[in-house]
Scaffold this active site. Structure first.
Site, PDB file in Angstrom:
ATOM      1  N   LEU A 657       0.702  -1.186  -0.105  1.00  0.00           N
ATOM      2  CA  LEU A 657       0.070   0.044   0.024  1.00  0.00           C
ATOM      3  C   LEU A 657       0.743   1.134   0.058  1.00  0.00           C
ATOM      4  CD1 LEU A 657      -2.466  -1.007   2.571  1.00  0.00           C
ATOM      5  CD2 LEU A 657      -2.764  -1.343   0.181  1.00  0.00           C
ATOM      6  N   ASN A 658       1.903   1.247   0.652  1.00  0.00           N
ATOM      7  CA  ASN A 658       2.952   2.225   0.596  1.00  0.00           C
ATOM      8  C   ASN A 658       4.353   1.819   0.831  1.00  0.00           C
ATOM      9  OD1 ASN A 658       4.889   4.341   1.656  1.00  0.00           O
ATOM     10  ND2 ASN A 658       3.007   5.512   2.459  1.00  0.00           N
ATOM     11  N   GLN A 665       8.953  -1.122   7.996  1.00  0.00           N
ATOM     12  CA  GLN A 665       8.352  -1.955   8.816  1.00  0.00           C
ATOM     13  C   GLN A 665       8.979  -3.273   8.865  1.00  0.00           C
ATOM     14  OE1 GLN A 665       6.647  -0.916  11.346  1.00  0.00           O
ATOM     15  NE2 GLN A 665       4.636  -1.914  11.037  1.00  0.00           N
ATOM     16  N   GLU A 731       5.454  -7.530  11.335  1.00  0.00           N
ATOM     17  CA  GLU A 731       6.155  -8.640  12.070  1.00  0.00           C
ATOM     18  C   GLU A 731       6.977  -9.477  11.436  1.00  0.00           C
ATOM     19  OE1 GLU A 731       3.416  -9.808  15.865  1.00  0.00           O
ATOM     20  OE2 GLU A 731       2.244  -9.081  14.146  1.00  0.00           O
TER      21      GLU A 731
END
Lengths: 764, 199, 330
Positions: A657-658, A665, A731
């Protein structure tokens, strides 16, 4: 699992798939590497965290924590503390208000808040070394901390269960693991292992770990009237917290508002309701003024739990060509009786590889500790360390390339759920990564690469994390000026929540991105799941999608009645939201701006709410993200010092999405994996049950120099069964990372280390 | 976009707190903070960090560990980066303190702030003010020829700000979100940009 | 933190005077260790005398060719000083290996000497520690002792001194200038810190009320000197083992050698036995290993730090061997 549960699961597989999302492949705002909308506030210091709000007459709290692991507070002398300068109040179990115990976290449903079933400050019992037993409220922080040091506690200690190794033979099989069966058997894995032509059978150990978000946990409680409470809390679980406070204090539903606009890192450590949050609210009630309780760094280790230690066995039996005949993955973790959380370390083995025979099973040891809890990729992070190390050992036993070994065991459906994968491209992720990293030509003989005093090696391992979605509700408020505010009780701990939700909402609603805002961080907003399990983004996206459909319906209804009749025959199927208006699909010239629809209807705003559905798709499909973690290590031959020289993570993690925030992340998870593998360990002294390195100086998280440039590849392949085709990415970065490092270290040195952290003495 | 939350009322609590402390314990302190002269009366135990956050309402500087192990509390004192948690406020009589809030007027700070956003040099944002203040101090140190543990001993003035130098010099600022790649990108870019501007 | 009186001193004389009139008072320099220890309630002075404005932060060359480091000089200033870098590079390297840029800007020479151990049990009020409470016992001996001593420890204490700078000062035969109520005195750096014995709570030879005013470096040319620090992560961590070494070779023979170890004892460990065996011996790996083995023959390790013995040996061989220009110094 119950018979009914099983029946529901089977029935769900016959349900039709949800209709494909029209935005699945769109390339507007979605997919752009946009800068974070909260960037300016974070880089200027304007973004405020929990301990930075200072209402009138704020008082400061300081905790006293127990120094024994189990027993009772026999006596507690607060006289000196109460007489100390600036002290307003001292609270112990003797004078704490009567409170119910908070409801326990139930991961499968995402309900509940507390990591343990213990009542808080209600009696003299001590359950772990570090449990809060008193709190001092004073005018200033210095006064509170000093007065707390004047409290003397006499304990009557019971014998405690503190030694994992001494007690592991008494470990028990838990009832379930996150609602899944604790053991699964396919075929006869023991026999297949014994008969296998190639075999690996090893024990892998991981230590206790702590999250160590840089922001220490903090709470600020403000009572207005006897029965309304506002709590600022650094939490990943706004709605569950507000409900829990209501339950604990016996308040009406909606009486508590929990606020957390910015959380300084969570990683699972702020997803559960720890004692200090309730103690702060209780103290504020008794003191009759707002109270702020910010944990010291030491207290973050005392009051807040971390990741359990684990001992795992992975046994692999393979045919000569590497196809697995037996896959056995078992493990023992620890948990106190008041938490009963078995970290799900066998989950990767349940879903990753095809094997003719399989056994996975877990046991838990009861120890008298603080409640163990979720820490980034709970289960998958430590489970992949064992499984992916063992696979690497098998590759060497077979003299087969480790990537090829995995390719030969690529399943065509989920091996234990028997469901098809919704979207799985692990083999391709490996291939792309291998090419980019320069994997081909790698010697299968360890300890053959040198650069001066440094031994060099490369390793690879699989990353894996389920792509969960939980039901959520979102609200859209369309204002008279044509701007839209999206609202949800969502959390921002660094994943860029507002940014990506705005990208989605703007594209969904056909608005310029500057016209859309995202309101969150407030439990009174529509229900969002806790920010855990990497599920927040897509959970909210699904709810916003549902709310956008509702808004579309409402706009059609109003447009049909508008003077001028341009959209008199509008329906939801023959119109679309684009360019700030509602337009006929077949004739875009037939359009009304959203402002004009509102004006025509005589309304100054429209507000709609909608909820997303139960995640039935996860019953029908095995939905997860995958990755290939490549790393190159250098080991100084005389000292065993390790440096990570290069890293490449090649991920199959759905539609991105980005890319800017997603790559961050993924990198963040990898950095935590470097710490997990090389530097981090919570020192739990089994004589006392006390953590002996409760600081950032003696618990070593990676520093800047420990981390090289991390190359990230994301295949950006949409999963048609998930919102926008996306998966969570918070994660997966830590999974497979420790094994990639251990595998690279074996390649560099010829030493196979099966216990973390791999400190230099293990390589000497 | 920051969410709409009830604005905190002006913190009167500290004034009330001061009145309860015996005056003989509280001592006067006069210093410049972000260019403005500030006068305080403080309990000697007050760290510079708590003086900034709770007494001057400059909450941009963060408390991560309060024991000098994380760097989140980094500010500039007389142009040098220091850890405000390990300093008693009273030690800074007459000093010139710059916090993240003051960097908006600093050329290096400004370029760094923009760079951090562009390079995504943060996630949760909690260590970020410390990272940026530290970077300002670090770039100044580097410009002054201060060596680091990775500077070759033979070179008597500071060498090029390569990755190893940059990373070692910034290793006093922990980031648990693991934004180090972005942090380095941001600082490297800012260093280049400032170098070009200086020429 | 306990309430305390805070006083600023303007001169050495007034600083001494302030402390002399206040029982249980301490000097406050950079505060990078003391403030932390006070917050932990390990140090509980009733008064602090702030000496950071005293005019003793100068670093100046002495007439005899040595270097005087004012006790108030900040670590960064010492490490950056051109004379230190040129003539005593091991000292610059040692300081730069310590802490972080921010802490080096704050920490003073005097404070660096005075810093206390990082032992987990020393820091934990719930643990038994003979430093905090003489006679209480030592929980580290049977506990987590990875970061603890292998030389010079006692049944009462196995803590290590955490400083990097001090290891170099020990190797360089620095002297410590002290001012006190009884006047000025000088002591060899090697005598400044004590071994634990049965009084681990007494860590230095400073008498009550005494103030370090400078550390003096002798007129050495230790240009061929190095410091190597080995730790559990690549930066911002204390030493597991560190080595400060200098050597000069003439015609293949060791003319002079200096060797000190950090991370191994309650004080920086000057390896006098190894030096004795190396001095005037051929500069060879064989002699080097022999000397190092002899120095560490008396090493006694504990459950978690046994690796330090081998690690220390290898570190010395690598540093000294490298300075000697020996191949395969591994």
């Amino acid at each position: 699992m119950s018979v009914i549960g099983k029946a529901v699961e089977i029935a769900a597989r016959y349900l039709p798939d949800a209709a494909a999302d029209p935005l699945l492949e769109s390339r507007g705002y979605i997919g752009q590497p946009r800068n974070r909308v909260d960037g300016p506030s974070k880089v200027t210091g304007a973004a405020r965290f929990t301990a930075e709000y200072a209402p009138d007459s704020l008082a400061h709290a300081a905790l006293v924590c127990s120094q024994i692991a189990s027993g009772r507070v026999a006596a507690i002398d607060t006289t000196a503390a109460e007489a100390a300068p600036g002290v307003v109040l001292v609270v112990t179990h003797a004078n704490a208000p009567r409170l119910k115990a908070p409801d326990m976290l139930d991961p499968p449903t995402g309900k509940g808040a507390a990591p343990s079933d213990l009542p808080i400050l209600q009696d003299d019992r001590v359950y772990w070394n570090g449990q809060p037993v008193a709190v001092v409220i004073a005018e200033t922080l210095e006064q509170a901390a000093h007065a707390a040091s004047l409290i003397t506690v006499d304990y009557a200690a019971d014998t405690s269960r503190l030694s994992f190794d001494a007690l592991k033979s008494a470990a028990e099989v838990p009832k379930d693991i996150l609602g899944e069966p604790p053991e699964i058997t396919i075929g006869d894995p023991d026999k297949a292992l014994a008969d296998a032509s190639a075999r690996v059978d090893e024990i892998y150990r991981t230590p206790w770990y702590n999250h160590n978000a840089i922001e220490p946990h903090a709470t600020m409680a403000i009572w207005s009237d006897a029965d309304r409470l506002t709590v600022y809390d650094s939490t990943q679980s706004l709605k569950r917290f507000s409900g829990s406070f209501e339950r604990v204090f016996g308040l009406a539903s909606g009486a508590v508002t929990v606020l957390a606009p910015f959380v300084g890192g969570g990683f699972g450590g702020k997803a559960a309701l720890w004692h200090h949050s309730v103690i702060c609210a209780a103290a504020a009630r008794l003191a009759g003024r707002p109270v702020r309780l910010a944990l010291t760094r030491e207290q973050v280790y005392r009051d807040v739990g971390g990741r359990t230690l684990a001992e795992q066995r992975v046994a692999l039996g393979a045919h000569g060509d590497g196809r697995l005949a037996a896959l056995i993955h078992t493990g023992i973790t620890a948990t106190p009786d008041h938490a009963r959380y078995a970290e799900q370390l066998t989950f990767p083995a349940r879903h990753l590889y095809a094997s003719e025979n399989l056994f996975v099973g877990q046991k838990v040891v009861s120890l008298d500790t603080v409640a163990n809890t979720w820490m980034r990729a709970p289960g998958e992070s430590i489970g992949t360390f064992a499984l992916e190390s063992a696979l690497d050992e098998l590759a060497y036993a077979l003299q087969l390339d480790p990537i090829e070994l995995r390719r030969r065991n690529e399943p065509d459906k989920d091996p234990t759920k028997d469901t098809p994968y919704s979207s799985r491209h692990l083999v391709e992720a490996y291939a792309r990564g291998a090419e980019r990293f320069g994997w081909s030509g790698r010697s299968l003989t360890p300890r053959t690469q040198r650069d001066g005093e440094w031994l060099v090696g490369q390793g690879v391992a699989t990353a894996y994390y389920p792509a969960l979605r939980l039901p959520a509700t979102a609200r859209l408020t369309l204002h008279g000026d044509g701007t839209v505010e999206v609202s949800a009780a969502a959390h921002e701990m660094g994943m860029g929540t507002a940014t990506v939700q705005i990208q989605h909402a703007a594209e969904r609603l056909g608005l310029l991105i500057e016209r859309v805002s995202f309101r969150y961080g407030d439990s009174s907003l529509p229900d969002s799941p806790l920010a855990g399990g990497s599920c927040q983004t897509i959970s909210i996206v699904a709810a916003v999608h549902a709310a956008a459909d509702r808004l579309h319906q409402e706009l059609v209804r109003l447009a049909r009645r508008a003077d001028g009749g341009i959209l008199a025959d509008a329906t939801v199927t023959n119109t679309q939201l684009r360019d700030g208006g509602l337009s006929r699909v077949d004739d875009p010239a037939k359009t009304m701006s959203l402002e004009s629809i509102l004006r025509a209807a005589g309304q100054d705003q429209i507000e709609v709410e909608a909820s997303s559905s139960m995640p039935r798709e996860s019953l029908k499909y095995s939905i997860a993200s995958y990755g290939a973690q490549f790393c190159e290590v250098r080991v100084r031959e005389d000292s065993g010092e390790v440096r990570i020289a290069r890293w490449l993570g090649s991920f199959d993690c759905g539609r991105v999405l980005n890319p800017k925030t997603a790559a961050s992340q993924l990198r963040g998870g990898i950095v935590m994996g470097i710490g997990m593998a090389l530097t981090e360990e919570t020192l739990f002294d089994e004589r006392s049950g006390r953590i002996m390195n409760p600081s950032l100086s003696e618990y070593h998280i990676p520093v800047n120099l420990d981390v090289p440039y991390i190359d990230i590849l994301m295949n950006d392949v949409a999963d048609e069964h998930t919102p926008l085709g996306a998966h969570g990415v918070g994660e997966i970065g830590i999974t497979g990372a420790a094994a990639a490092i251990a595998n690279a270290l074996y390649h560099a040195t010829g030493k196979r280390v099966r216990s973390l952290p791999i400190t230099l003495d293990k390589l000497l | 976009m920051t969410p709409r939350v009830p604005d905190a009322a002006e913190p009167q609590g500290t004034a009330a707190a001061q009145s309860k402390i015996h005056d003989s314990l509280a001592l006067p302190l006069s210093l410049r903070v972000n260019g403005a002269r500030r006068e305080l009366r403080l309990d000697p135990r007050t760290s510079l960090l708590d003086a900034l956050r709770d007494h001057l309402q400059l909450s941009g500087t963060k408390k991560g560990c309060d024991q000098g192990a994380c760097g989140a509390c980094t500010v500039l004192v007389n142009g040098q980066r220091v850890l405000s948690c390990l300093s008693l406020a009273l030690q800074h009589e007459g000093d010139d303190v710059t916090t993240i809030e003051g960097l908006v007027n600093d050329e290096a700070g400004h370029v760094l702030q923009a760079g951090f956003i562009e390079a995504d040099g943060f996630q949760c944002g909690y260590c970020t003010p410390g990272q940026i203040c530290s970077a300002v101090g670090m770039l100044h140190e580097f410009g002054q020829g201060v060596p680091s543990a990775v500077t070759p001993i033979a070179s008597l003035s500071a060498t090029t700000l390569n990755d190893e130098e940059l990373k070692e010099r910034m290793s006093g600022n922990l980031c648990r979100c693991g934004a180090y790649v972005g942090i380095c990108d941001a600082i490297r870019t800012a260093h280049e940009r400032l170098g070009r501007q200086a020429r | 933190m306990k309430p305390f009186e805070y006083v600023r001193a303007a001169s050495t004389a007034s600083a001494l005077d302030e402390v002399a009139h206040r029982p249980n008072s301490k000097f406050l320099g950079g505060g990078t260790n003391l403030v932390d220890l006070m917050r932990e309630n390990i140090e509980q002075p009733d008064a602090l005398v702030d000496i950071t404005r005293l005019p003793f932060s100068e670093i100046r060359e002495r007439e005899d060719g040595g270097l005087s480091l004012g006790a108030g000089a900040r670590n960064t200033a010492v490490a950056s000083h051109p004379v230190v870098r040129a003539r005593y590079p091991m000292l610059s390297e040692a300081i730069l290996c310590g802490a972080s840029g921010q802490i080096r800007n704050m920490a003073t020479v005097g404070g660096n000497l005075m810093q206390r151990t990082r032992c987990f049990y020393f820091y934990d009020e719930a643990a038994r520690c003979n430093k905090r409470q003489p006679g209480a016992g030592c929980d580290a001996i049977e506990g987590f002792n990875r970061i603890h001593a292998i030389l010079g420890a006692s049944d009462a204490c196995i803590a290590t001194h955490p400083s990097d700078m001090c290891v170099a000062l020990a190797a360089l035969d620095a002297t410590v200038q002290v001012s006190g109520p009884q006047g000025e005195r000088t002591m060899p750096f090697l005598e400044f810190h004590r071994l634990p014995g049965d009084t681990p709570h007494i860590e230095t030879e400073l008498k009550p009320g005494e103030l370090i005013t400078s550390v003096e470096l002798p007129p050495l040319d230790a240009a061929g000197s190095r410091y190597r620090k080995i730790r559990d992560r690549s930066s911002y961590a204390f030493a597991l083992v560190s080595v400060a070494a200098a050597v000069s070779i003439r015609d293949g023979i060791v003319a002079d050698v200096r060797l000190a170890l950090g991370g191994v004892a309650h004080k920086p460990w000057r390896a006098l036995e190894a030096e004795r065996l190396l001095r005037h011996a051929p500069a060879s790996l064989e002699h080097l290993r022999f000397a190092v083995d002899a120095e560490l023959a008396a090493a006694k390790s504990f459950v978690h730090n046994h690796f330090k013995i081998e690690l220390a040996k290898r570190a010395v061989v690598s540093v000294l061997g490298g300075l000697m220009g020996l191949e395969s110094a591994r």
